[in-house]
Design a protein around this motif. Sequence first.
Motif, PDB file in Angstrom:
ATOM      1  N   ASP A  37       0.776  -1.163  -0.110  1.00  0.00           N
ATOM      2  CA  ASP A  37       0.005   0.118   0.044  1.00  0.00           C
ATOM      3  C   ASP A  37       0.904   1.282   0.115  1.00  0.00           C
ATOM      4  N   ALA A  38       1.960   1.344   1.021  1.00  0.00           N
ATOM      5  CA  ALA A  38       2.671   2.513   0.740  1.00  0.00           C
ATOM      6  C   ALA A  38       3.455   2.615  -0.326  1.00  0.00           C
ATOM      7  N   LYS A  39       3.711   1.368  -1.290  1.00  0.00           N
ATOM      8  CA  LYS A  39       4.329   1.660  -2.384  1.00  0.00           C
ATOM      9  C   LYS A  39       3.610   2.338  -3.527  1.00  0.00           C
ATOM     10  N   ALA A  40       2.462   1.714  -3.468  1.00  0.00           N
ATOM     11  CA  ALA A  40       1.237   2.120  -4.328  1.00  0.00           C
ATOM     12  C   ALA A  40       1.111   3.641  -4.188  1.00  0.00           C
ATOM     13  N   ASN A  64      -4.821   6.775   5.863  1.00  0.00           N
ATOM     14  CA  ASN A  64      -4.641   5.524   6.513  1.00  0.00           C
ATOM     15  C   ASN A  64      -3.409   5.093   6.543  1.00  0.00           C
ATOM     16  N   PRO A  65      -2.329   5.821   7.248  1.00  0.00           N
ATOM     17  CA  PRO A  65      -0.783   5.675   7.735  1.00  0.00           C
ATOM     18  C   PRO A  65      -0.575   4.334   8.274  1.00  0.00           C
ATOM     19  N   PRO A  66       0.588   3.764   8.129  1.00  0.00           N
ATOM     20  CA  PRO A  66       0.875   2.675   8.806  1.00  0.00           C
ATOM     21  C   PRO A  66       1.272   2.718  10.134  1.00  0.00           C
ATOM     22  N   TYR A  67       0.684   2.027  11.120  1.00  0.00           N
ATOM     23  CA  TYR A  67       1.076   1.925  12.548  1.00  0.00           C
ATOM     24  C   TYR A  67       1.242   0.672  13.070  1.00  0.00           C
ATOM     25  N   VAL A  71       5.866  -2.556  10.939  1.00  0.00           N
ATOM     26  CA  VAL A  71       6.005  -2.269   9.496  1.00  0.00           C
ATOM     27  C   VAL A  71       6.939  -1.066   9.343  1.00  0.00           C
ATOM     28  N   GLU A  72       8.170  -1.187   9.777  1.00  0.00           N
ATOM     29  CA  GLU A  72       9.029   0.039   9.715  1.00  0.00           C
ATOM     30  C   GLU A  72       9.307   0.400   8.472  1.00  0.00           C
ATOM     31  N   GLU A  73       9.417  -0.685   7.565  1.00  0.00           N
ATOM     32  CA  GLU A  73       9.759  -0.422   6.048  1.00  0.00           C
ATOM     33  C   GLU A  73       8.699   0.632   5.461  1.00  0.00           C
ATOM     34  N   ALA A  74       7.488   0.083   5.703  1.00  0.00           N
ATOM     35  CA  ALA A  74       6.282   1.046   5.225  1.00  0.00           C
ATOM     36  C   ALA A  74       6.238   2.625   5.817  1.00  0.00           C
ATOM     37  N   LYS A  75       6.801   2.517   7.007  1.00  0.00           N
ATOM     38  CA  LYS A  75       6.478   3.637   7.816  1.00  0.00           C
ATOM     39  C   LYS A  75       7.743   4.724   7.231  1.00  0.00           C
ATOM     40  N   ASN A  76       8.849   4.017   6.686  1.00  0.00           N
ATOM     41  CA  ASN A  76      10.013   4.899   6.158  1.00  0.00           C
ATOM     42  C   ASN A  76       9.840   5.503   4.898  1.00  0.00           C
ATOM     43  N   LEU A  77       8.872   4.309   4.328  1.00  0.00           N
ATOM     44  CA  LEU A  77       8.719   4.763   2.856  1.00  0.00           C
ATOM     45  C   LEU A  77       7.708   5.772   2.720  1.00  0.00           C
ATOM     46  N   THR A  78       6.772   5.735   3.824  1.00  0.00           N
ATOM     47  CA  THR A  78       5.699   6.971   3.780  1.00  0.00           C
ATOM     48  C   THR A  78       6.293   8.158   4.128  1.00  0.00           C
ATOM     49  N   CYS A 145      -3.295  20.732  17.660  1.00  0.00           N
ATOM     50  CA  CYS A 145      -2.642  19.558  16.746  1.00  0.00           C
ATOM     51  C   CYS A 145      -1.457  19.348  17.370  1.00  0.00           C
ATOM     52  N   ILE A 146      -0.615  19.966  17.904  1.00  0.00           N
ATOM     53  CA  ILE A 146       0.767  19.631  18.292  1.00  0.00           C
ATOM     54  C   ILE A 146       0.465  18.527  19.660  1.00  0.00           C
ATOM     55  N   VAL A 147      -0.365  18.988  20.374  1.00  0.00           N
ATOM     56  CA  VAL A 147      -0.750  17.998  21.591  1.00  0.00           C
ATOM     57  C   VAL A 147      -1.236  16.787  21.144  1.00  0.00           C
ATOM     58  N   ARG A 148      -2.140  16.639  20.172  1.00  0.00           N
ATOM     59  CA  ARG A 148      -2.608  15.456  19.762  1.00  0.00           C
ATOM     60  C   ARG A 148      -1.744  14.707  19.236  1.00  0.00           C
ATOM     61  N   ALA A 149      -0.774  15.154  18.465  1.00  0.00           N
ATOM     62  CA  ALA A 149       0.316  14.382  17.670  1.00  0.00           C
ATOM     63  C   ALA A 149       1.398  13.978  18.752  1.00  0.00           C
ATOM     64  N   MET A 150       1.620  14.717  19.641  1.00  0.00           N
ATOM     65  CA  MET A 150       2.429  14.367  20.822  1.00  0.00           C
ATOM     66  C   MET A 150       1.854  13.006  21.846  1.00  0.00           C
ATOM     67  N   THR A 151       0.445  13.117  22.060  1.00  0.00           N
ATOM     68  CA  THR A 151       0.081  12.347  22.944  1.00  0.00           C
ATOM     69  C   THR A 151      -0.722  10.991  22.229  1.00  0.00           C
ATOM     70  N   ASP A 152      -0.755  11.108  20.971  1.00  0.00           N
ATOM     71  CA  ASP A 152      -1.347   9.710  20.370  1.00  0.00           C
ATOM     72  C   ASP A 152      -0.441   8.572  20.258  1.00  0.00           C
ATOM     73  N   ARG A 153      -0.577   7.452  20.844  1.00  0.00           N
ATOM     74  CA  ARG A 153       0.187   6.255  21.153  1.00  0.00           C
ATOM     75  C   ARG A 153       0.390   5.793  19.876  1.00  0.00           C
ATOM     76  N   ARG A 154      -0.090   5.797  18.752  1.00  0.00           N
ATOM     77  CA  ARG A 154       0.060   5.303  17.292  1.00  0.00           C
ATOM     78  C   ARG A 154       1.123   6.262  16.655  1.00  0.00           C
ATOM     79  N   SER A 155       2.277   5.659  16.650  1.00  0.00           N
ATOM     80  CA  SER A 155       3.458   6.307  16.101  1.00  0.00           C
ATOM     81  C   SER A 155       3.601   5.980  14.622  1.00  0.00           C
ATOM     82  N   VAL A 156       3.928   7.027  13.897  1.00  0.00           N
ATOM     83  CA  VAL A 156       4.086   6.945  12.388  1.00  0.00           C
ATOM     84  C   VAL A 156       5.546   6.661  12.251  1.00  0.00           C
TER      85      VAL A 156
END
Length: 156
Positions: A37-40, A64-67, A71-78, A145-156
């Motif tokens: 999906d990341a390549k597409a 739909n980012p990879p979490y 899936v580290e390779e997909a995260k780096n490609l994204t 937006c900053i607070v939500r990005a820093m406190t979200d447990r799903r890391s990109v």
Amino acid sequence: MDISFRKIDVDAYDEDVLLETELYDPDPRDPQQVIDDAKAKAASVRTSLAKSDTLGALVTVLDNPPYGSNVEEAKNLTLQTIVTVLNNTKATDIPNVVKSLSSEAQDTLMKYLYKGMGLPGWGDVSGSVLLGWHEKLTEVAGTGCIVRAMTDRRSV
């Protein structure tokens, strides 16, 4: 002096330890599917950028980012794909692009900006590009937006 006690993992003995897998649901897709999906998306973004459709490219890659941890390779490609979009956007177009994004996409973009800033030497992106996008995104989305990005447990 005996210092072997410092090498003990006390969390292994704690019944109430909170594991990363318990904080959020992992990506339901197979890791290979996430990479595909990341390549597409990367190919679709290149097509959009060739048509000078920055907003379309950014919406595509932020959807739909990879979490997850597998899936580290997909995260780096994204991240590389997003950096390509950021680098190819004129500074005068940034506010309009940011305003056109949904709030969820804005939060995801903020996560990627911080991930890009966290790279040693900031990778292949100029610091001024990331900071410029951060400034415009914060003006539009606010500090929430900053607070939500820093406190979200799903890391990109």
